[in-house]
Design an enzyme around this catalytic site. Structure first.
Site, mmCIF file in Angstrom:
data_model
loop_
_atom_site.group_PDB
_atom_site.id
_atom_site.type_symbol
_atom_site.label_atom_id
_atom_site.label_comp_id
_atom_site.label_asym_id
_atom_site.label_seq_id
_atom_site.Cartn_x
_atom_site.Cartn_y
_atom_site.Cartn_z
ATOM 1 N N HIS A 286 36.683 40.048 47.814
ATOM 2 C CA HIS A 286 37.445 38.818 47.611
ATOM 3 C C HIS A 286 36.810 37.602 48.296
ATOM 4 O O HIS A 286 37.011 36.458 47.865
ATOM 5 C CB HIS A 286 38.873 39.010 48.109
ATOM 6 N N ASP B 140 35.829 39.062 26.310
ATOM 7 C CA ASP B 140 35.473 39.816 25.107
ATOM 8 C C ASP B 140 34.017 40.268 25.178
ATOM 9 O O ASP B 140 33.099 39.444 25.096
ATOM 10 C CB ASP B 140 35.702 38.926 23.877
#
Length: 464
Positions: A167, A384
């Site tokens: 993170h 995608d």
């Protein structure tokens, strides 16, 4: 039908390998910002994406496609292929040594089909530890790979893309920017549509550091009453909030503010109140709601460049006693949430960086705390790789680091009726979950002045 928590399956994994940049990249040291390297971000965050079989991609192996694309994306994003080091000057400052060693990649197969997970994919997901395997020694803060990716092929031709990120390197928006770059390479692009920008100096502390806000999110609070969540006997559920649910909650707010209150603020106040009631705490116990507030965009005045992929958010906190949260109407909690969020601007972010440097980069307060983060507009589901958009994309759990139940994420979701809304994973001690559900049901069904649900349909459509 939501995911079946009793579903079990076997996953056959190949050994994890390191995938480095496809071309030579600079060997250099790059400083993280003073927002990036605070203690509360020194852990790895998991994300999971489900992709349905696409006949047009028949014969193409998603693991190979993504692995090759990953190597290409790591050329412009070469810091991800490095390792975190901590300066030895006592400052605890984190830097990335851009070594080009690469990120961990796992290729796997599971003896299960996508349909067996259920029609409505949402956390908690069964056998998550099998879909994102924790390679021994890979989740350390320092000197470990900054990304771990597992691509698991399913029997039906669908696949699961799971990722774990350190993170300190990026927030959700920065991570999606990188994932999108990998996806673009997988679809044949030569370069990312948004070039990555480092520029971490934009969120460095001032010289000399001079905090100008109270920053109660970093209060030092001792856990004298054992209010941290237990590690065992935790119940995990997800709750859907569509137009009707939001409209029902909005009935509990002052009439003159109803059209001005954001869905995020309304849900946050609701969850904070219901969760506090469910935990059955001492009346004088101090409770905190920590809101992740994005500092990008024009509101904050930071003017971060497009392509910036570091952490660019704050942890503003609202504080109240358990007694006041439980006994007051919903608009009490709502007012506290709105006031806390309104503080975040350029000066606030500078003040946070200053405080973090002066105090040795502390962890935000976790005692009596509940953290919420809205990822409805981040775009996980839009990534995608060539098989189309994800059936589900986003956070896989409701914890932060090793602390269960500390956080909830607001995730875009379409229910079985085709209604767009928000699904929120909630994790609570087992005995508290039924109480939470009763309190929530009371708020949703309590008679109140009518409000037009079409307003909520429009609000949710614009938010998602």
């Amino acid at each position: 039908m939501a995911p079946d928590s009793s579903l079990t399956f076997r996953v056959h994994r190949r050994n994890a390998v390191l995938v480095g940049p496809a071309e030579q990249t600079p060997h250099e040291f790059k400083r993280l910002s003073d927002i990036d390297d605070q203690e509360g971000l020194r852990f790895h965050i998991p994300v999971i994406q489900f992709y349905r079989y696409n006949p047009s991609m028949k014969g193409r192996d998603p693991a190979k496609v993504i692995r090759d694309a990953l190597a290409k994306a790591l050329v412009p994003y070469y810091p991800f292929a490095g390792r975190l080091r901590e300066l030895q000057d006592g400052s605890r400052k984190l830097v990335v040594e851009c070594t080009g060693e690469g990120v961990l990649f796992i290729e796997a197969d599971a003896d299960v089909s996508l349909e067996q997970f259920g029609d409505l994919l949402q956390p908690p997901f069964p056998c998550l530890e099998e879909l994102l395997f924790d390679v021994p020694g890979s989740s350390e803060v320092l000197n470990s790979p900054l990304l771990l990716i597992q691509v698991t092929r399913l029997q039906c031709g669908s696949f699961i893309f799971a990722l774990r990120l350190h993170h300190a390197m990026s927030d959700a928006q920065g991570l999606v920017q990188f994932m999108t770059a990998v996806a673009e390479m997988a679809r044949g692009h030569l370069t990312p549509s948004i070039p990555p920008v480092w520029s971490r100096e934009l969120l460095e502390a001032r010289s000399p550091p001079c905090p100008s806000f109270a920053h109660r999110e970093y209060d030092v609070v001792k856990d004298t009453k054992g209010t941290l969540m237990p590690l065992d006997d935790m119940a995990h559920r997800s709750f859907f909030f569509g137009p009707r649910e939001i409209a029902a909650l909005r009935k509990h707010t002052p009439h003159h503010l109803r059209n001005k209150i954001s869905t995020f603020d309304l849900l946050t106040a609701c969850l904070w109140k219901c969760r506090t009631v469910a935990l059955s705490l001492d009346p004088d116990e101090e409770m905190r709601i920590i809101c992740i507030v994005n500092a990008r965009g024009t509101k904050s005045g930071l003017s971060l460049p497009e392509g910036y992929y570091g952490n660019a958010f704050a942890f503003p906190v609202a504080v109240s006693t358990a007694d006041k949260l439980c006994k007051n109407p919903l608009d009490y909690a709502l007012d506290l949430v709105r006031k806390a969020k309104s503080e975040v601007n350029h000066d606030y972010m500078s003040s946070v960086a200053d405080l973090l440097v002066l105090r040795g980069r502390p962890h935000f307060t976790v005692v009596g705390a509940y953290l919420v983060s809205d990822v409805t507009r981040v775009g996980f589901g839009d990534v995608d790789f060539g098989w189309g958009k994800a059936v589900y994309g986003g956070p896989s759990t409701g914890g932060v680091g090793t602390i269960p139940g500390l956080a909830s994420f607001y995730i875009p979701f379409t229910n079985a009726k085709g209604e767009n809304g928000i699904v929120i994973p909630v994790c609570l001690p087992g005995p508290a979950m039924p109480k939470f559900m009763v309190e929530l049901d009371t708020l949703l069904k309590q008679p109140a002045e009518s409000i037009d649900e079409q307003v909520e349909f429009a609000v949710l459509r614009s938010a998602l």
